[in-house]
Design a protein around this motif. Sequence first.
Motif, PDB file in Angstrom:
ATOM      1  N   GLN A  49       2.801  21.850 -27.230  1.00  0.00           N
ATOM      2  CA  GLN A  49       3.867  20.852 -27.348  1.00  0.00           C
ATOM      3  C   GLN A  49       3.499  19.788 -28.364  1.00  0.00           C
ATOM      4  N   GLN A  50       2.264  19.336 -28.326  1.00  0.00           N
ATOM      5  CA  GLN A  50       1.832  18.291 -29.258  1.00  0.00           C
ATOM      6  C   GLN A  50       1.865  18.782 -30.703  1.00  0.00           C
ATOM      7  N   VAL A  51       1.377  19.993 -30.925  1.00  0.00           N
ATOM      8  CA  VAL A  51       1.383  20.565 -32.277  1.00  0.00           C
ATOM      9  C   VAL A  51       2.811  20.672 -32.815  1.00  0.00           C
ATOM     10  N   ILE A  52       3.710  21.193 -31.979  1.00  0.00           N
ATOM     11  CA  ILE A  52       5.087  21.419 -32.433  1.00  0.00           C
ATOM     12  C   ILE A  52       5.832  20.108 -32.642  1.00  0.00           C
ATOM     13  N   SER A  53       5.690  19.188 -31.715  1.00  0.00           N
ATOM     14  CA  SER A  53       6.425  17.922 -31.831  1.00  0.00           C
ATOM     15  C   SER A  53       5.973  17.155 -33.067  1.00  0.00           C
ATOM     16  N   LEU A  66      14.863  19.257 -28.299  1.00  0.00           N
ATOM     17  CA  LEU A  66      14.969  19.492 -26.862  1.00  0.00           C
ATOM     18  C   LEU A  66      13.887  20.496 -26.507  1.00  0.00           C
ATOM     19  N   SER A  67      12.932  20.086 -25.680  1.00  0.00           N
ATOM     20  CA  SER A  67      11.787  20.924 -25.375  1.00  0.00           C
ATOM     21  C   SER A  67      11.517  20.952 -23.878  1.00  0.00           C
ATOM     22  N   GLU A  68      10.976  22.077 -23.415  1.00  0.00           N
ATOM     23  CA  GLU A  68      10.669  22.195 -21.988  1.00  0.00           C
ATOM     24  C   GLU A  68       9.660  21.149 -21.538  1.00  0.00           C
ATOM     25  N   GLU A  69       8.662  20.886 -22.360  1.00  0.00           N
ATOM     26  CA  GLU A  69       7.578  20.009 -21.937  1.00  0.00           C
ATOM     27  C   GLU A  69       7.748  18.564 -22.391  1.00  0.00           C
ATOM     28  N   ALA A  70       8.977  18.156 -22.656  1.00  0.00           N
ATOM     29  CA  ALA A  70       9.269  16.762 -22.995  1.00  0.00           C
ATOM     30  C   ALA A  70      10.443  16.314 -22.130  1.00  0.00           C
ATOM     31  N   TRP A 213      15.759  26.707 -23.501  1.00  0.00           N
ATOM     32  CA  TRP A 213      14.628  26.888 -24.417  1.00  0.00           C
ATOM     33  C   TRP A 213      13.958  28.252 -24.263  1.00  0.00           C
ATOM     34  N   ASP A 214      14.263  28.963 -23.165  1.00  0.00           N
ATOM     35  CA  ASP A 214      13.718  30.315 -22.987  1.00  0.00           C
ATOM     36  C   ASP A 214      14.403  31.326 -23.899  1.00  0.00           C
ATOM     37  N   THR A 215      15.629  31.042 -24.319  1.00  0.00           N
ATOM     38  CA  THR A 215      16.451  32.070 -24.955  1.00  0.00           C
ATOM     39  C   THR A 215      16.843  31.812 -26.403  1.00  0.00           C
TER      40      THR A 215
END
Length: 254
Positions: A49-53, A66-70, A213-215
Amino acid sequence: MKLLLQQIIQLAEQAGDAILEVYQRDSTAQGIQAKHDDSPLTDADLAAQQVISQGLAKLTPDIPVLSEEAAATPWPERQHWQRFWLVDPLDGTKEFIKRNGEFTVNIALIEQGKPVLGVVHAPVLEKTWAALKGEGALVQHQGEQYRIHVSKPAPGEVVKVVGSRSHPSPELAGYLAQFKQYEMVPVGSSLKFCLVAEGDAHLYPRFGPTMLWDTGAGHIVAEEAGATVVFDGLDDAPYHREQLLNPNFLVSAL
């Protein structure tokens, strides 16, 4: 957009590297905990999550995420988003914990409620699927990129149906009764979309809970490879809605 796709492929692979750093630890050192819905969370989810954000903030600072871990942005604000990133930094956390390698990084760009760019990266498989609206789907593996397309079963050929390894569904049996011959191909995470996209499976019927976010990323990969993706009861903008939980859906190469 083609340059952006390559940049997102690189970003997904960087997130995959962060996941593998945790994956290679002893299981007692992976920071496994339970989220509010009792689903698992690991240090790998948070590292990816940190890398992507951080990467998306540099690449496209004006596009929301919009992210699962945020923390999810409330719908009154999100409903005005014409364009946003849809991210699952580690799809298949249960597969990660089981150590079967069947987990992915999912990054999709949504415009007007539809995915227009998507990347699915499988760190253990060292394989990345990607697609851009109107440009087809591709796979990147061992330094090479090649186009992929769905495969329709020949008359009399066994229909290959991909299903969830961690979320079996009783409704699936009723759906499969229509086929004289079929073979189940169990696999975790958004790899199910990718198996259909590559022609290794013909159908992915989902009768169980998934989130937006799964799909998103798998959706555009499968679609650009020639599959149809249909969500029960949704119109042609399935990613512009308040509800984050997906209805049942079908990915089909038939």
